[in-house]
Write an enzyme that holds these catalytic residues in place. Structure first.
Site, PDB file in Angstrom:
ATOM      1  N   GLU A   1       0.862  -1.183   0.000  1.00 23.12           N
ATOM      2  CA  GLU A   1       0.000   0.000   0.000  1.00 23.12           C
ATOM      3  C   GLU A   1       0.904   1.241   0.000  1.00 23.12           C
ATOM      4  O   GLU A   1       1.877   1.302   0.758  1.00 23.12           O
ATOM      5  CB  GLU A   1      -0.834  -0.061   1.278  1.00 23.12           C
ATOM      6  CG  GLU A   1      -1.556   1.180   1.649  1.00 23.12           C
ATOM      7  CD  GLU A   1      -2.121   1.106   3.085  1.00 23.12           C
ATOM      8  OE1 GLU A   1      -2.841   2.021   3.449  1.00 23.12           O
ATOM      9  OE2 GLU A   1      -1.828   0.132   3.811  1.00 23.12           O
TER      10      GLU A   1
ATOM     11  N   ASP B   1      12.889  -3.486  14.534  1.00 22.61           N
ATOM     12  CA  ASP B   1      13.949  -2.631  13.953  1.00 22.61           C
ATOM     13  C   ASP B   1      13.478  -1.182  13.976  1.00 22.61           C
ATOM     14  O   ASP B   1      13.544  -0.468  12.983  1.00 22.61           O
ATOM     15  CB  ASP B   1      14.238  -3.095  12.510  1.00 22.61           C
ATOM     16  CG  ASP B   1      15.534  -2.486  11.954  1.00 22.61           C
ATOM     17  OD1 ASP B   1      16.288  -1.857  12.722  1.00 22.61           O
ATOM     18  OD2 ASP B   1      15.780  -2.644  10.735  1.00 22.61           O
TER      19      ASP B   1
HETATM   20  P1  ADP Z   1      14.712  -0.431   2.987  1.00 22.68           P
HETATM   21  O1  ADP Z   1      14.165  -1.812   3.228  1.00 22.68           O
HETATM   22  O2  ADP Z   1      15.579  -0.376   1.785  1.00 22.68           O
HETATM   23  O3  ADP Z   1      15.392   0.166   4.212  1.00 22.68           O
HETATM   24  P2  ADP Z   1      12.275   1.091   3.530  1.00 22.68           P
HETATM   25  O4  ADP Z   1      11.188   0.087   3.710  1.00 22.68           O
HETATM   26  O5  ADP Z   1      12.852   1.682   4.781  1.00 22.68           O
HETATM   27  O6  ADP Z   1      13.453   0.499   2.620  1.00 22.68           O
HETATM   28  O7  ADP Z   1      11.705   2.238   2.588  1.00 22.68           O
HETATM   29  C1  ADP Z   1      12.520   3.281   2.064  1.00 22.68           C
HETATM   30  C2  ADP Z   1      11.802   4.627   2.178  1.00 22.68           C
HETATM   31  O8  ADP Z   1      10.605   4.589   1.399  1.00 22.68           O
HETATM   32  C3  ADP Z   1      11.346   4.935   3.599  1.00 22.68           C
HETATM   33  O9  ADP Z   1      12.316   5.668   4.302  1.00 22.68           O
HETATM   34  C4  ADP Z   1      10.075   5.713   3.409  1.00 22.68           C
HETATM   35  O10 ADP Z   1      10.370   7.104   3.271  1.00 22.68           O
HETATM   36  C5  ADP Z   1       9.533   5.233   2.069  1.00 22.68           C
HETATM   37  N1  ADP Z   1       8.443   4.266   2.267  1.00 22.68           N
HETATM   38  C6  ADP Z   1       8.483   3.090   2.943  1.00 22.68           C
HETATM   39  N2  ADP Z   1       7.316   2.429   2.865  1.00 22.68           N
HETATM   40  C7  ADP Z   1       6.502   3.207   2.104  1.00 22.68           C
HETATM   41  C8  ADP Z   1       5.139   3.072   1.654  1.00 22.68           C
HETATM   42  N3  ADP Z   1       4.418   1.993   1.957  1.00 22.68           N
HETATM   43  N4  ADP Z   1       4.626   4.067   0.900  1.00 22.68           N
HETATM   44  C9  ADP Z   1       5.375   5.141   0.576  1.00 22.68           C
HETATM   45  N5  ADP Z   1       6.654   5.327   0.963  1.00 22.68           N
HETATM   46  C10 ADP Z   1       7.219   4.377   1.716  1.00 22.68           C
END
Ligand code: ADP
Length: 296
Positions: A98, A199
């Site tokens: 989402e 985490d």
């Molecule tokens: P990684 O696993 O590479 O650390 P993240 O899950 O932390 O990646 O996501 C990277 C960035 O994307 C986050 O810091 C956030 O700003 C953005 N983000 C994460 N999840 C979502 C989402 N569901 N919708 C929009 N942006 C997201």
């Protein structure tokens, strides 16, 4: 528009099937900020999806991430991006979530209250139904009724053994081994197995446009909730209002400040294993502080 032979076409078709609404996105927009994976936004004017990508061999990492997000979302306590689908397209593994419109500032007191409510969800034992990853390091979650044994074997011991394989021997291993034998005296409380994000540093908490807290990128398991709160204090967290609200909802037990060091040692050892460098000195300093608490 996306060409038909493109792996993106395959991902778009999967999104269409899983959501029940045909999806014809334009070119992906890259999203920065991630540590481990490539992240993009796919949109077609009607709907938007957040897509994480990595090597095909890492599909199990995405399967565990999706299961962890669902485990937290199912509690209905704190907002979590719902996973839609995952798979492999060509040499890429993908996970579709989402899309959350992050708005910037939000209500960190609500984050504290909602996280405490999530921590009330227990599995009756420590661990989880699958192993996952912390960063890109494997995180074993074998079920156990014994929190101290779990922390010794699957958390500190696991990371120390990994550090030895990465060439971090000497004092770290010697004093780390002593800590493994003696740390039970520091866990002088009786934790319940709480569902924790696992985490939860500042970079994995955001706020949607309405100001609701959102947590993402988890390493879920059932553990001592103090391990979660400890991490929110390690790398820049949600701030004082969060902690006040959490404590009002469910106070931490006396002795937490010492256990905080014991729990955060896991993450510092993991950073040593992921990034090397100065984390070795930091880990040793923490081990020495804990040994000093034990009278050494
Ligand atoms: P990684 O696993 O590479 O650390 P993240 O899950 O932390 O990646 O996501 C990277 C960035 O994307 C986050 O810091 C956030 O700003 C953005 N983000 C994460 N999840 C979502 C989402 N569901 N919708 C929009 N942006 C997201």
């Amino acid at each position: 528009m996306i060409r038909s032979m493109d792996p993106w076409q395959q991902i778009a078709e999967h999104i269409g099937r899983a959501s029940g609404v045909a999806f014809h996105p334009s070119r992906p927009d890259s999203i920065g900020g991630g540590c481990i994976n490539t992240a993009v936004r796919l949109s077609d004017g009607r709907s938007r999806w957040f897509v994480k990508l990595n090597r095909a061999a890492l599909l199990p990492m995405f399967e565990a991430e999706a299961a962890g997000l669902e485990e937290m979302a199912d509690t209905g306590t704190i907002r979590v991006p719902r996973p839609l689908c995952l798979g492999c397209a060509g040499d890429q593994a993908y996970l579709v979530l989402e899309y959350i419109d992050f708005g910037g500032s939000g209500d960190s007191a609500a984050a504290g209250r909602q996280l405490a409510a999530m921590h009330r969800h227990s599995a009756g034992r420590f661990g989880w139904r699958m192993d996952n990853t912390i960063g890109s390091t494997p995180q074993p979650n074998e079920w156990s009724h014994d929190w101290i044994g779990f922390w010794r074997e699957h958390r500190l011991g696991f990371q120390l053994r990994l550090a030895a394989r990465h060439g971090h021997g000497g004092a770290l291993q010697r004093r780390g081994e002593r800590l493994l034998q003696e740390f039970p005296a520091l866990i002088d409380h009786d934790p319940v197995p709480s569902l924790i994000h696992g985490d939860l540093w500042g970079g994995n908490i955001g706020y949607d446009r309405a100001g609701n807290p959102v947590i993402y990128d988890p390493a879920v398991y059932y553990g001592d909730r103090e391990a979660e709160i400890a991490m929110t204090e390690l790398f820049g967290g949600p701030g004082a209002a969060f902690h006040t609200a959490y404590d009002e909802a469910w106070p931490l037990d006396p002795g937490y400040p010492v256990r905080r060091t014991l729990y955060n040692l896991y993450h510092i050892l993991n950073h040593l294993n992921l990034f090397g460098g100065g984390y070795g000195g930091q880990a040793l300093g923490m081990i020495d502080r804990l040994l000093a608490e034990l009278g050494h």
